[in-house]
Write an enzyme that holds these catalytic residues in place. Structure first.
Site, PDB file in Angstrom:
ATOM      1  N   TRP A  24      35.346  32.903  40.459  1.00  0.00           N
ATOM      2  CA  TRP A  24      36.274  32.209  41.345  1.00  0.00           C
ATOM      3  C   TRP A  24      36.350  30.760  40.872  1.00  0.00           C
ATOM      4  CZ3 TRP A  24      39.769  33.807  44.612  1.00  0.00           C
ATOM      5  CH2 TRP A  24      40.347  32.896  45.519  1.00  0.00           C
ATOM      6  N   ILE A  72      31.350  39.457  40.490  1.00  0.00           N
ATOM      7  CA  ILE A  72      32.742  39.113  40.746  1.00  0.00           C
ATOM      8  C   ILE A  72      32.821  37.943  41.722  1.00  0.00           C
ATOM      9  CG2 ILE A  72      32.936  40.863  42.571  1.00  0.00           C
ATOM     10  CD1 ILE A  72      35.901  41.275  41.597  1.00  0.00           C
ATOM     11  N   CYS A  73      33.851  37.131  41.561  1.00  0.00           N
ATOM     12  CA  CYS A  73      34.198  36.049  42.475  1.00  0.00           C
ATOM     13  C   CYS A  73      33.107  34.980  42.536  1.00  0.00           C
ATOM     14  CB  CYS A  73      34.514  36.645  43.847  1.00  0.00           C
ATOM     15  SG  CYS A  73      35.458  35.582  44.955  1.00  0.00           S
ATOM     16  N   HIS A  74      32.448  34.813  43.679  1.00  0.00           N
ATOM     17  CA  HIS A  74      31.364  33.839  43.836  1.00  0.00           C
ATOM     18  C   HIS A  74      30.001  34.418  43.447  1.00  0.00           C
ATOM     19  CE1 HIS A  74      34.417  31.882  46.329  1.00  0.00           C
ATOM     20  NE2 HIS A  74      33.698  30.774  46.271  1.00  0.00           N
ATOM     21  N   SER A 109      34.335  39.205  36.772  1.00  0.00           N
ATOM     22  CA  SER A 109      35.751  39.088  37.131  1.00  0.00           C
ATOM     23  C   SER A 109      35.915  37.963  38.143  1.00  0.00           C
ATOM     24  CB  SER A 109      36.281  40.392  37.723  1.00  0.00           C
ATOM     25  OG  SER A 109      36.579  41.324  36.709  1.00  0.00           O
TER      26      SER A 109
END
Length: 185
Positions: free
Chosen positions: A133, A112-114, A161
């Site tokens: 991200w 998720i994200c980074h 995500s």
């Protein structure tokens, strides 16, 4: 509490600067589904968590150094984000090798994200579809990935995500996909 992941062992790879909510909410979902988890990191002791990349958010106890972990001991892998966390992980040869070797097993990997930054460093994104991200999407494309802007993206073993706002859908997806992947053939 459900038991979809009862008896399964999930590795969580993170270090200082991890976005606390991106580790704790998925951890709670995994534990709630009966999984056993281990927090792997670059060092022993504790790692410093962050909130929104800036504010200190306490510490988390490390279970094992990634250098001492064996891919075969785990059924799935979680790679949380935060800017500093994956940026440090992707410069550590042991962390990169662990991620590369894990992906090569075909076992499920959630990020998720980074978090996908380390997947790019491990060279395992060519031809894969994922999200992240926004600020790292060019890096992921340069690593050969098709990057989309969706709440949750599932591409074979890879679940991704974009941000903490996606955590409810991400947590649901990882429990479902980890459980499905871990069923006997």
């Amino acid at each position: 509490m459900t038991n979809e992941l009862n008896g399964r062992k999930i590795a969580i790879l993170a270090t200082d600067g991890v976005e606390r909510v991106e580790l704790e909410e998925p951890l709670g979902a995994l534990l709630g589904a009966g999984a056993q988890t281990e927090l792997l990191s670059l060092h022993t002791g504790e790692i410093n968590a962050r909130q929104m990349d800036i504010d200190p958010a306490g510490t988390l106890a490390v279970d094992k150094k990634v250098a001492d972990a064996h891919v075969g001991d785990y059924d799935a892998l979680l790679l949380p984000g935060g800017t500093m966390n994956p940026d440090q992980l992707r410069t550590d040869p042991d962390a990169v090798a662990f991620v590369r070797d894990f992906v090569e097993t075909g076992k499920p990997v959630a990020t998720i994200c980074h978090g996908p930054w380390i997947l790019a460093e491990a060279g395992v994104l060519h031809g894969r579809r994922l999200t992240s991200w926004p600020s790292i999407r060019t890096d992921l494309r340069n690593a050969g990935a098709e990057v989309v802007d969706e709440e949750v993206v599932i591409d074979h073993q890879l679940i991704s995500s974009r941000s903490p706002q996606d955590l409810p859908a991400f947590c649901k997806a990882i429990v479902e996909r980890f459980a499905a992947a871990l069923q006997p053939a």
